[in-house]
Design a protein around this motif. Sequence first.
Motif, PDB file in Angstrom:
ATOM      1  N   GLN A 116     -10.079 -74.777 -29.364  1.00  9.60           N
ATOM      2  CA  GLN A 116      -9.427 -76.637 -30.017  1.00  9.60           C
ATOM      3  C   GLN A 116      -8.334 -76.417 -30.510  1.00  9.60           C
ATOM      4  O   GLN A 116      -8.144 -75.256 -32.121  1.00  9.60           O
ATOM      5  N   ASN A 117      -7.789 -77.191 -30.774  1.00 18.40           N
ATOM      6  CA  ASN A 117      -6.099 -77.639 -31.525  1.00 18.40           C
ATOM      7  C   ASN A 117      -6.830 -78.165 -32.975  1.00 18.40           C
ATOM      8  O   ASN A 117      -7.579 -79.100 -33.007  1.00 18.40           O
ATOM      9  N   LEU A 118      -6.654 -77.514 -34.090  1.00 18.76           N
ATOM     10  CA  LEU A 118      -6.466 -77.366 -35.026  1.00 18.76           C
ATOM     11  C   LEU A 118      -6.218 -77.410 -36.189  1.00 18.76           C
ATOM     12  O   LEU A 118      -5.527 -75.940 -36.438  1.00 18.76           O
ATOM     13  N   ILE A 119      -6.105 -78.008 -37.060  1.00 19.91           N
ATOM     14  CA  ILE A 119      -4.841 -77.776 -38.138  1.00 19.91           C
ATOM     15  C   ILE A 119      -6.345 -77.443 -39.525  1.00 19.91           C
ATOM     16  O   ILE A 119      -7.062 -77.901 -40.242  1.00 19.91           O
ATOM     17  N   CYS A 120      -6.294 -76.078 -39.649  1.00 15.54           N
ATOM     18  CA  CYS A 120      -6.663 -74.927 -40.672  1.00 15.54           C
ATOM     19  C   CYS A 120      -6.670 -75.116 -42.320  1.00 15.54           C
ATOM     20  O   CYS A 120      -7.064 -74.924 -42.597  1.00 15.54           O
ATOM     21  N   GLY A 121      -5.215 -75.293 -42.775  1.00 10.47           N
ATOM     22  CA  GLY A 121      -5.433 -75.997 -43.904  1.00 10.47           C
ATOM     23  C   GLY A 121      -3.868 -74.264 -44.219  1.00 10.47           C
ATOM     24  O   GLY A 121      -3.733 -73.809 -43.412  1.00 10.47           O
ATOM     25  N   PHE A 122      -3.647 -73.718 -46.128  1.00 10.60           N
ATOM     26  CA  PHE A 122      -2.914 -73.021 -45.474  1.00 10.60           C
ATOM     27  C   PHE A 122      -3.708 -71.537 -46.256  1.00 10.60           C
ATOM     28  O   PHE A 122      -4.672 -71.365 -46.172  1.00 10.60           O
ATOM     29  N   ASN A 123      -2.644 -70.444 -45.506  1.00 11.29           N
ATOM     30  CA  ASN A 123      -3.410 -69.316 -45.841  1.00 11.29           C
ATOM     31  C   ASN A 123      -1.967 -68.371 -45.654  1.00 11.29           C
ATOM     32  O   ASN A 123      -1.219 -68.587 -44.932  1.00 11.29           O
ATOM     33  N   GLY A 124      -1.999 -67.306 -46.648  1.00 16.79           N
ATOM     34  CA  GLY A 124      -0.709 -66.980 -47.786  1.00 16.79           C
ATOM     35  C   GLY A 124       0.387 -67.494 -47.065  1.00 16.79           C
ATOM     36  O   GLY A 124       1.699 -66.714 -46.582  1.00 16.79           O
ATOM     37  N   SER A 134      -5.151 -75.093 -27.928  1.00 22.29           N
ATOM     38  CA  SER A 134      -5.617 -74.266 -27.051  1.00 22.29           C
ATOM     39  C   SER A 134      -5.093 -73.305 -25.937  1.00 22.29           C
ATOM     40  O   SER A 134      -5.362 -73.103 -25.173  1.00 22.29           O
ATOM     41  N   LYS A 135      -3.430 -74.163 -25.673  1.00 21.93           N
ATOM     42  CA  LYS A 135      -2.551 -73.755 -24.626  1.00 21.93           C
ATOM     43  C   LYS A 135      -2.844 -72.177 -25.450  1.00 21.93           C
ATOM     44  O   LYS A 135      -1.872 -71.383 -26.100  1.00 21.93           O
ATOM     45  N   PRO A 136      -2.265 -71.114 -24.261  1.00 21.35           N
ATOM     46  CA  PRO A 136      -1.538 -69.676 -23.939  1.00 21.35           C
ATOM     47  C   PRO A 136      -0.377 -70.111 -24.834  1.00 21.35           C
ATOM     48  O   PRO A 136       0.428 -70.834 -24.472  1.00 21.35           O
ATOM     49  N   ALA A 137       0.575 -68.744 -25.053  1.00 20.19           N
ATOM     50  CA  ALA A 137       1.608 -68.501 -25.521  1.00 20.19           C
ATOM     51  C   ALA A 137       2.524 -67.676 -24.339  1.00 20.19           C
ATOM     52  O   ALA A 137       2.768 -67.180 -24.517  1.00 20.19           O
ATOM     53  N   LEU A 138       2.212 -68.684 -23.714  1.00 19.64           N
ATOM     54  CA  LEU A 138       3.311 -68.515 -21.802  1.00 19.64           C
ATOM     55  C   LEU A 138       3.772 -69.862 -21.664  1.00 19.64           C
ATOM     56  O   LEU A 138       3.510 -70.695 -21.779  1.00 19.64           O
ATOM     57  N   ASP A 139       5.105 -69.308 -21.659  1.00 18.23           N
ATOM     58  CA  ASP A 139       6.005 -70.432 -20.959  1.00 18.23           C
ATOM     59  C   ASP A 139       6.248 -71.534 -21.539  1.00 18.23           C
ATOM     60  O   ASP A 139       6.603 -73.022 -21.542  1.00 18.23           O
ATOM     61  N   GLY A 140       6.107 -71.189 -22.888  1.00 20.12           N
ATOM     62  CA  GLY A 140       6.334 -73.022 -24.390  1.00 20.12           C
ATOM     63  C   GLY A 140       4.779 -73.237 -24.143  1.00 20.12           C
ATOM     64  O   GLY A 140       4.695 -74.762 -24.601  1.00 20.12           O
ATOM     65  N   LYS A 141       3.923 -73.347 -23.670  1.00 22.28           N
ATOM     66  CA  LYS A 141       2.731 -74.152 -23.479  1.00 22.28           C
ATOM     67  C   LYS A 141       2.891 -74.247 -25.159  1.00 22.28           C
ATOM     68  O   LYS A 141       1.793 -75.475 -25.081  1.00 22.28           O
ATOM     69  N   VAL A 191       2.373 -81.419 -29.999  1.00 21.81           N
ATOM     70  CA  VAL A 191       1.812 -82.741 -29.623  1.00 21.81           C
ATOM     71  C   VAL A 191       0.668 -82.909 -30.495  1.00 21.81           C
ATOM     72  O   VAL A 191       0.405 -84.051 -31.405  1.00 21.81           O
ATOM     73  N   LEU A 192      -0.278 -81.649 -31.120  1.00 20.61           N
ATOM     74  CA  LEU A 192      -1.025 -82.191 -32.443  1.00 20.61           C
ATOM     75  C   LEU A 192      -0.010 -82.399 -33.185  1.00 20.61           C
ATOM     76  O   LEU A 192      -0.472 -82.904 -34.009  1.00 20.61           O
ATOM     77  N   ILE A 249       3.637 -89.263 -36.036  1.00 21.61           N
ATOM     78  CA  ILE A 249       5.132 -89.246 -36.103  1.00 21.61           C
ATOM     79  C   ILE A 249       5.395 -88.772 -34.467  1.00 21.61           C
ATOM     80  O   ILE A 249       4.954 -87.981 -33.636  1.00 21.61           O
ATOM     81  N   ARG A 250       6.554 -89.286 -33.268  1.00 22.78           N
ATOM     82  CA  ARG A 250       7.039 -89.252 -32.137  1.00 22.78           C
ATOM     83  C   ARG A 250       7.477 -87.885 -32.262  1.00 22.78           C
ATOM     84  O   ARG A 250       8.110 -86.622 -33.018  1.00 22.78           O
ATOM     85  N   LYS A 251       6.419 -87.718 -31.138  1.00 19.00           N
ATOM     86  CA  LYS A 251       7.369 -85.473 -30.336  1.00 19.00           C
ATOM     87  C   LYS A 251       7.991 -85.606 -30.630  1.00 19.00           C
ATOM     88  O   LYS A 251       8.750 -84.449 -31.361  1.00 19.00           O
ATOM     89  N   SER A 252       9.805 -86.240 -30.228  1.00 18.47           N
ATOM     90  CA  SER A 252      11.516 -86.167 -30.239  1.00 18.47           C
ATOM     91  C   SER A 252      11.154 -85.770 -31.344  1.00 18.47           C
ATOM     92  O   SER A 252      12.581 -85.812 -31.556  1.00 18.47           O
ATOM     93  N   LYS A 253      11.100 -86.248 -32.668  1.00 14.06           N
ATOM     94  CA  LYS A 253      10.976 -85.790 -34.263  1.00 14.06           C
ATOM     95  C   LYS A 253      10.987 -84.199 -34.641  1.00 14.06           C
ATOM     96  O   LYS A 253      11.663 -84.629 -35.783  1.00 14.06           O
ATOM     97  N   ILE A 254       9.948 -84.230 -34.455  1.00 17.34           N
ATOM     98  CA  ILE A 254       9.531 -82.677 -34.442  1.00 17.34           C
ATOM     99  C   ILE A 254      10.577 -81.501 -34.008  1.00 17.34           C
ATOM    100  O   ILE A 254      10.071 -81.355 -32.693  1.00 17.34           O
ATOM    101  N   LYS A 255      10.951 -80.855 -35.338  1.00 21.11           N
ATOM    102  CA  LYS A 255      12.211 -79.750 -34.464  1.00 21.11           C
ATOM    103  C   LYS A 255      10.965 -78.697 -34.837  1.00 21.11           C
ATOM    104  O   LYS A 255      11.016 -78.205 -36.044  1.00 21.11           O
ATOM    105  N   ILE A 256      11.233 -77.415 -33.910  1.00 15.05           N
ATOM    106  CA  ILE A 256      11.016 -76.368 -33.764  1.00 15.05           C
ATOM    107  C   ILE A 256      12.715 -75.617 -34.394  1.00 15.05           C
ATOM    108  O   ILE A 256      13.300 -75.491 -33.605  1.00 15.05           O
ATOM    109  N   LEU A 257      12.398 -75.522 -35.691  1.00 15.61           N
ATOM    110  CA  LEU A 257      13.752 -74.580 -36.441  1.00 15.61           C
ATOM    111  C   LEU A 257      14.350 -73.529 -35.808  1.00 15.61           C
ATOM    112  O   LEU A 257      14.814 -72.105 -35.905  1.00 15.61           O
TER     113      LEU A 257
END
Length: 91
Positions: A13-21, A29-36, A43-44, A51-59
Amino acid sequence: MIVRLKVIANAKQNLICGFNGGYLKVKVSKPALDGKANEALIVLMSSFFEIRKSKIKILSGEKSHIKTLEIPINEKDFNFKIQKVISDANL
């Protein structure tokens, strides 16, 4: 706000677990293929922080499980939402 993440793709499932290290641990839940997994992550985070999806950036880390995101949220609101996730998980 700049956030460092450790992303686990192909989770049940899609889940924010908290801080670790020093990283915010997030499962998608999506595979690490083709940017999925990246799309599922955006989205999560968008839904969680309201916040709108377009405002979140992968740096950095588009092809890695360690990512850096830029999320337009102040630190106080970010910490409040994350603390709620952590306290709910410890019930």
